[in-house]
Design a protein around this motif. Sequence first.
Motif, PDB file in Angstrom:
ATOM      1  N   ARG A 186       0.829  -1.208   0.000  1.00 27.22           N
ATOM      2  CA  ARG A 186       0.000   0.000   0.000  1.00 27.22           C
ATOM      3  C   ARG A 186       0.865   1.260   0.000  1.00 27.22           C
ATOM      4  NH1 ARG A 186      -5.163  -1.024   4.065  1.00 27.22           N
ATOM      5  NH2 ARG A 186      -5.773  -3.071   3.228  1.00 27.22           N
ATOM      6  N   GLN A 187       1.922   1.235   0.793  1.00 29.15           N
ATOM      7  CA  GLN A 187       2.801   2.396   0.841  1.00 29.15           C
ATOM      8  C   GLN A 187       3.513   2.606  -0.483  1.00 29.15           C
ATOM      9  OE1 GLN A 187       2.809   4.480   3.271  1.00 29.15           O
ATOM     10  NE2 GLN A 187       4.352   5.832   2.372  1.00 29.15           N
ATOM     11  N   SER A 188       3.888   1.526  -1.150  1.00 29.01           N
ATOM     12  CA  SER A 188       4.539   1.647  -2.457  1.00 29.01           C
ATOM     13  C   SER A 188       3.591   2.237  -3.494  1.00 29.01           C
ATOM     14  CB  SER A 188       5.047   0.272  -2.913  1.00 29.01           C
ATOM     15  OG  SER A 188       5.986  -0.256  -2.012  1.00 29.01           O
ATOM     16  N   VAL A 189       2.330   1.813  -3.473  1.00 29.71           N
ATOM     17  CA  VAL A 189       1.345   2.356  -4.410  1.00 29.71           C
ATOM     18  C   VAL A 189       1.117   3.833  -4.149  1.00 29.71           C
ATOM     19  CG1 VAL A 189      -1.061   2.227  -5.152  1.00 29.71           C
ATOM     20  CG2 VAL A 189       0.233   0.129  -4.772  1.00 29.71           C
ATOM     21  N   ARG A 190       0.982   4.211  -2.873  1.00 30.73           N
ATOM     22  CA  ARG A 190       0.781   5.633  -2.536  1.00 30.73           C
ATOM     23  C   ARG A 190       1.976   6.468  -2.973  1.00 30.73           C
ATOM     24  NH1 ARG A 190      -0.520   3.395   2.737  1.00 30.73           N
ATOM     25  NH2 ARG A 190      -2.769   2.974   2.882  1.00 30.73           N
ATOM     26  N   LYS A 191       3.168   5.947  -2.755  1.00 29.77           N
ATOM     27  CA  LYS A 191       4.366   6.699  -3.125  1.00 29.77           C
ATOM     28  C   LYS A 191       4.446   6.907  -4.640  1.00 29.77           C
ATOM     29  CE  LYS A 191       8.036   5.522  -0.928  1.00 29.77           C
ATOM     30  NZ  LYS A 191       9.256   4.764  -0.503  1.00 29.77           N
ATOM     31  N   TYR A 192       4.081   5.859  -5.397  1.00 30.30           N
ATOM     32  CA  TYR A 192       4.115   5.988  -6.856  1.00 30.30           C
ATOM     33  C   TYR A 192       3.072   6.987  -7.350  1.00 30.30           C
ATOM     34  CZ  TYR A 192       3.656   4.876 -11.797  1.00 30.30           C
ATOM     35  OH  TYR A 192       3.582   4.964 -13.158  1.00 30.30           O
ATOM     36  N   ASP A 193       1.860   6.947  -6.817  1.00 32.19           N
ATOM     37  CA  ASP A 193       0.825   7.910  -7.217  1.00 32.19           C
ATOM     38  C   ASP A 193       1.241   9.339  -6.904  1.00 32.19           C
ATOM     39  OD1 ASP A 193      -0.788   5.943  -8.217  1.00 32.19           O
ATOM     40  OD2 ASP A 193      -2.015   5.748  -6.405  1.00 32.19           O
ATOM     41  N   GLN A 194       1.822   9.543  -5.718  1.00 34.78           N
ATOM     42  CA  GLN A 194       2.256  10.881  -5.335  1.00 34.78           C
ATOM     43  C   GLN A 194       3.376  11.384  -6.242  1.00 34.78           C
ATOM     44  OE1 GLN A 194       0.877  12.766  -3.024  1.00 34.78           O
ATOM     45  NE2 GLN A 194       2.295  14.476  -3.299  1.00 34.78           N
ATOM     46  N   TYR A 195       4.325  10.502  -6.539  1.00 38.82           N
ATOM     47  CA  TYR A 195       5.443  10.909  -7.388  1.00 38.82           C
ATOM     48  C   TYR A 195       4.982  11.206  -8.820  1.00 38.82           C
ATOM     49  CZ  TYR A 195       9.908  10.688  -9.842  1.00 38.82           C
ATOM     50  OH  TYR A 195      10.977  10.979 -10.635  1.00 38.82           O
ATOM     51  N   LYS A 196       4.056  10.415  -9.326  1.00 41.20           N
ATOM     52  CA  LYS A 196       3.530  10.645 -10.676  1.00 41.20           C
ATOM     53  C   LYS A 196       2.749  11.938 -10.743  1.00 41.20           C
ATOM     54  CE  LYS A 196       1.031   8.348 -14.404  1.00 41.20           C
ATOM     55  NZ  LYS A 196       0.259   7.135 -14.812  1.00 41.20           N
ATOM     56  N   TRP A 197       2.020  12.278  -9.689  1.00 38.29           N
ATOM     57  CA  TRP A 197       1.267  13.537  -9.672  1.00 38.29           C
ATOM     58  C   TRP A 197       2.214  14.733  -9.659  1.00 38.29           C
ATOM     59  CZ3 TRP A 197      -2.965  16.180 -10.449  1.00 38.29           C
ATOM     60  CH2 TRP A 197      -3.122  17.419  -9.845  1.00 38.29           C
ATOM     61  N   VAL A 198       3.267  14.638  -8.861  1.00 39.49           N
ATOM     62  CA  VAL A 198       4.229  15.745  -8.807  1.00 39.49           C
ATOM     63  C   VAL A 198       4.919  15.932 -10.153  1.00 39.49           C
ATOM     64  CG1 VAL A 198       6.369  16.536  -7.726  1.00 39.49           C
ATOM     65  CG2 VAL A 198       4.564  15.522  -6.330  1.00 39.49           C
ATOM     66  N   ALA A 199       5.193  14.838 -10.852  1.00 35.72           N
ATOM     67  CA  ALA A 199       5.931  14.918 -12.119  1.00 35.72           C
ATOM     68  C   ALA A 199       5.054  15.357 -13.283  1.00 35.72           C
ATOM     69  CB  ALA A 199       6.574  13.570 -12.431  1.00 35.72           C
ATOM     70  N   THR A 200       3.788  14.951 -13.321  1.00 33.42           N
ATOM     71  CA  THR A 200       2.939  15.212 -14.496  1.00 33.42           C
ATOM     72  C   THR A 200       1.737  16.088 -14.208  1.00 33.42           C
ATOM     73  OG1 THR A 200       1.621  13.208 -14.118  1.00 33.42           O
ATOM     74  CG2 THR A 200       3.619  12.989 -15.443  1.00 33.42           C
ATOM     75  N   ARG A 201       1.386  16.317 -12.927  1.00 29.89           N
ATOM     76  CA  ARG A 201       0.199  17.083 -12.550  1.00 29.89           C
ATOM     77  C   ARG A 201      -1.076  16.514 -13.161  1.00 29.89           C
ATOM     78  NH1 ARG A 201       0.816  19.669  -7.931  1.00 29.89           N
ATOM     79  NH2 ARG A 201       2.847  20.659  -7.835  1.00 29.89           N
ATOM     80  N   GLY A 202      -1.116  15.220 -13.329  1.00 27.85           N
ATOM     81  CA  GLY A 202      -2.306  14.562 -13.826  1.00 27.85           C
ATOM     82  C   GLY A 202      -2.533  14.670 -15.318  1.00 27.85           C
ATOM     83  N   VAL A 203      -1.578  15.183 -16.064  1.00 30.41           N
ATOM     84  CA  VAL A 203      -1.727  15.349 -17.512  1.00 30.41           C
ATOM     85  C   VAL A 203      -1.073  14.162 -18.217  1.00 30.41           C
ATOM     86  CG1 VAL A 203      -1.217  16.811 -19.489  1.00 30.41           C
ATOM     87  CG2 VAL A 203      -1.749  17.846 -17.286  1.00 30.41           C
ATOM     88  N   ASP A 204      -1.827  13.515 -19.072  1.00 30.61           N
ATOM     89  CA  ASP A 204      -1.305  12.396 -19.863  1.00 30.61           C
ATOM     90  C   ASP A 204      -0.713  12.957 -21.154  1.00 30.61           C
ATOM     91  OD1 ASP A 204      -0.693  10.043 -21.096  1.00 30.61           O
ATOM     92  OD2 ASP A 204      -2.649   9.102 -20.798  1.00 30.61           O
ATOM     93  N   GLU A 205       0.609  13.014 -21.210  1.00 31.75           N
ATOM     94  CA  GLU A 205       1.265  13.618 -22.362  1.00 31.75           C
ATOM     95  C   GLU A 205       0.994  12.842 -23.645  1.00 31.75           C
ATOM     96  OE1 GLU A 205       5.374  14.041 -21.590  1.00 31.75           O
ATOM     97  OE2 GLU A 205       5.116  15.441 -19.918  1.00 31.75           O
ATOM     98  N   GLU A 206       0.926  11.541 -23.549  1.00 33.86           N
ATOM     99  CA  GLU A 206       0.738  10.738 -24.758  1.00 33.86           C
ATOM    100  C   GLU A 206      -0.627  10.998 -25.381  1.00 33.86           C
ATOM    101  OE1 GLU A 206       3.055   9.012 -26.226  1.00 33.86           O
ATOM    102  OE2 GLU A 206       4.427   9.646 -24.651  1.00 33.86           O
ATOM    103  N   VAL A 207      -1.640  11.191 -24.562  1.00 34.25           N
ATOM    104  CA  VAL A 207      -2.978  11.495 -25.090  1.00 34.25           C
ATOM    105  C   VAL A 207      -2.995  12.865 -25.748  1.00 34.25           C
ATOM    106  CG1 VAL A 207      -5.401  11.824 -24.464  1.00 34.25           C
ATOM    107  CG2 VAL A 207      -4.072   9.986 -23.408  1.00 34.25           C
ATOM    108  N   LEU A 208      -2.316  13.830 -25.146  1.00 30.97           N
ATOM    109  CA  LEU A 208      -2.265  15.164 -25.739  1.00 30.97           C
ATOM    110  C   LEU A 208      -1.530  15.154 -27.073  1.00 30.97           C
ATOM    111  CD1 LEU A 208      -1.518  17.415 -22.626  1.00 30.97           C
ATOM    112  CD2 LEU A 208      -3.694  17.092 -23.789  1.00 30.97           C
TER     113      LEU A 208
END
Length: 697
Positions: free
Chosen positions: A430-452
């Motif tokens: 659970r902690q690993s999943v939370r850490k990955y979600d948090q890190y991905k949000w900080v890096a991309t701000r929820g924007v999917d570059e490939e879709v854009l």
Amino acid sequence: MGYNNSRSVRFQDDHELSEKPPAMNGDGVIKFKYKFDGKQVPEKDVSGKPVKSLKAKVLSRVFSEDYERVKKKILDPRGPAIRRWNKIFLVACLVSLFVDPLFFYLPVVRHEVCIDIGIPLEVILTIIRTLGDAFYIIQIYIRFRTAYVAPSSRVFGRGELVIDPSKIASRYLKKGFWIDFVAALPLPQVLIWFIIPNLRGSTMRNTKNVLRFIIIFQYLPRLFLIFPLSQQIINATGVVTETAWAGAAYNLVLFMLASHVLGACWYLLSIERQEACWRSVCNSEKPSCQYGYFDCHKVEDPNRESWFKFSNITSLCDPNKVSSYKFGIYADAVTFDVTTAPFFNKYFYCLWWGLKNLSSVGQNLATSTYVGEIIFAIIIATLGLVLFALLIGNMQTYLQSTTIRLEEWRIKRTDTEQWMHHRQLPPELRQSVRKYDQYKWVATRGVDEEVLLKGLPTDLRRDIKRHICLDLVRRVPLFDQMDERMLDAICERLKPALCTEGTFLVREGDPVNEMLFIIRGHLDSYTTNGGRTGFFNSCRIGPGDFCGEELLTWALDPRPSVILPSSTRTVKSISEVEAFALRADDLKFVASQFRRLHSKQLRHKFRFYSHQWRTWAACFIQAAWRRYKKRKEAAELRAKENIPAEPDSPQPPSGLSIYAARLSASTRRANKHSRSDSGVVTTLQKPAEPDFSVDEE
């Protein structure tokens, strides 16, 4: 753009192209007459009228890309100049809509029970209103010089622009000229300074009546112009404002503008209600009282002074005292001396009154039985209901757009927590999943570059990927000497990859489906040579390194195989890692299209920076050194054992021969133990050699 490069499409409503064509000879060739200086002589038909040249007919319509020829005379409605002017004119329209209701504040009540006109305010408003009218005049001129899209050409694409000035003028006169013309007329200035002073009767009464009708008459077309102008801006740029906060502020300004208009109307109607009270008292005091006494120009009249001394008009028209006259919703204006206050005091009070009643939908209004007052209260309630609903809806839409990504991430995080709880995952996972979600949000701000990027044209997508990835790709030593075409192909197919601390990117023996190029962070790469006992090799991977080099060997194989290669190493991140991934299919395509990947120079770089090749080279050197040392020691021992003895008299063995025999025995025993160590080293197989058979040309 030259005439020879222009294009035109003929449609059924092209009346100018359906006219009589130029004269032709018997072979069907168009004939033109020219002067000696090269100018064409206009031809005439049988009636003696000059005939349009083919060049003029073709240039009556152009595409946007063929617009350069006439851009100095006719403006493109989709060009940057018109887009910039529309935004400027929208601001000018809003300022004009704000200035016009200020004319209602011109009547001022004096303490001598009379109404006067504020001359300083009148001068200031006249100047500002004249400047605003200039923008409407410029708008009319621009509309006469702006091309329009032919309706029949909208079947496909953006359509053709009609650039014929006569057609533009004819269309504008039929569709929107008269509204712009009425909005541009300087009616308040002319009426206040030239017409009202020359009218008979009370100047004060004429000013109030004329202002009420003329301002409202011209305010409606000016308000109407806001909607098509906003629609033009939306059609050209997609939005009126660039940011969500600006859009929210724009809707709030419109609501405040409505409050400003209602406050100004309430002020003017309050003065009229106060004057109506004076007239009712004056009717009871006739013949000593006259309606003309309520004009401040007659304050010094002796008859008015004598009437004012004995009249109780101030007490009878005071809402705080018991009186038979009902002021209704205008009582506050008389009670708080709003009609006699300085301009800024009464303006802000009226603005507050309009904002309060508009936002409360007129719930606090206590009206009298006057029909006009009741209608005004109904208008306030209706407008308040509609405008307040629009304001709340638009503000919610704009403000939610600023946090929509954050809300989506929160919802996704809540769903993830519920799923992990439902599946009863251990706390570590659970902690690993939370850490990955948090890190991905900080890096991309929820924007999917490939879709854009997927929705953009290929060339634009390639330029964007080049801008993002080129400098980072050049940091990888494997790519720093490649040509631009090769780097563009690689950048176009790179995918961003994010890894948190403790993540296994690939394990030894698993299929390798992508090649990773590290940009930030560090990883630990180690191998046990297939799980053999006594062998372990580990190294640190950092920015500029890569892993998954087995995939490059597979991609360069001239005999393609659908089976992906197996990883010879285990790669684990020891910090947060950002990398670019080149998937198997993309790497296969790049390797098959570009011969640069088959160069000898790339072979040397690949061997030098590949950790798999480095490990094999180190083990190979170590095994070769051990074999060399073993052969050298064996040669020394044989040389010492073969020393010839003297045949004369046999002597007892010396200490040196005894030491040599013991050393030989110990060496044999050591060789037995060293065979197992060297066997482990030599069992490490040489990495598969990529196919570099095609040399550089």
